[in-house]
Write a protein that holds these residues in place. Sequence first.
Motif, PDB file in Angstrom:
ATOM      1  N   ARG A  47       0.762  -1.588   0.001  1.00 47.88           N
ATOM      2  CA  ARG A  47       0.219  -0.111   0.019  1.00 47.88           C
ATOM      3  C   ARG A  47       0.650   1.228  -0.112  1.00 47.88           C
ATOM      4  O   ARG A  47       2.175   1.463   0.834  1.00 47.88           O
ATOM      5  CB  ARG A  47      -0.792   0.081   1.199  1.00 47.88           C
ATOM      6  CG  ARG A  47      -1.921  -0.755   1.318  1.00 47.88           C
ATOM      7  CD  ARG A  47      -2.775  -1.332   2.564  1.00 47.88           C
ATOM      8  NE  ARG A  47      -1.865  -1.098   3.263  1.00 47.88           N
ATOM      9  CZ  ARG A  47      -3.065  -0.896   5.010  1.00 47.88           C
ATOM     10  NH1 ARG A  47      -3.898  -0.533   5.217  1.00 47.88           N
ATOM     11  NH2 ARG A  47      -2.093  -0.878   6.020  1.00 47.88           N
ATOM     12  N   ASP A  50       3.112   2.775   3.284  1.00 47.93           N
ATOM     13  CA  ASP A  50       3.915   1.523   3.938  1.00 47.93           C
ATOM     14  C   ASP A  50       4.722   1.819   4.260  1.00 47.93           C
ATOM     15  O   ASP A  50       5.637   1.812   3.158  1.00 47.93           O
ATOM     16  CB  ASP A  50       3.003   0.364   3.433  1.00 47.93           C
ATOM     17  CG  ASP A  50       1.790   0.406   4.217  1.00 47.93           C
ATOM     18  OD1 ASP A  50       0.586   0.499   4.764  1.00 47.93           O
ATOM     19  OD2 ASP A  50       1.501  -1.191   4.290  1.00 47.93           O
ATOM     20  N   SER A  65       9.035   4.097   1.994  1.00 51.73           N
ATOM     21  CA  SER A  65       8.066   4.262   1.660  1.00 51.73           C
ATOM     22  C   SER A  65       7.123   4.603   0.067  1.00 51.73           C
ATOM     23  O   SER A  65       8.651   4.923  -0.534  1.00 51.73           O
ATOM     24  CB  SER A  65       6.962   5.133   3.070  1.00 51.73           C
ATOM     25  OG  SER A  65       7.067   6.335   2.637  1.00 51.73           O
TER      26      SER A  65
END
Length: 200
Positions: A47, A50, A65
């Motif tokens: 996602r 994350d 991320s």
Amino acid sequence: MVQPSYTAPDRSRNQWLPLGVAAAVAVLLVAAWSLLNALLPGTERIRAGDEITIGEGGGYRASLSLPQEGWSLDVGASRAGQSYRFHRGPVDLTVTAVTPVGDPPPDAERLWEGMGDIARAGDPTARLGDPEVITTEQGVEGLTGVLRSRTEEGAAVLYPSPDGGFAVEMTLGGRDATTADLEAVADVARTVVFTGEGER
């Protein structure tokens, strides 16, 4: 004197039995392998936003991320805490934590040369271009440059940790990735974050 009659045993049935057992075992193995592949997926969706821990060394831990949706982790080609391979459409992103050897640790320029050596070991046609300074969103400086090979062109990024205990290496490319594909995810190169022990 009556001679006893003798009938030869029917071996045809006995000869087929081992073959039938072997075929049944082969079918069972194929079915089990297919089931195992279904239960253990080769990729895992990531996602956007994350946090993924890349590695650690000295007094720091590195994470990043992925800003965009659509990324997946290649589970089979990744080792937690060491190296990761991500995909988004035709784009491949490889992130690796490396521990420099030497005292004092090599500087960023020497690490860049070592990164070029590693790239050539995997593909003799791979070449790193001259590095330029890149800065993460956190403010950590690193190096970036073009990564070219016979089959593709992309980018390479290197961030030494603040104490020099380890470094994060990234390559962004893909054989079928266009310039637009790579530009759409280029900001991933600035998302690396180094966290000190006192900040965790």
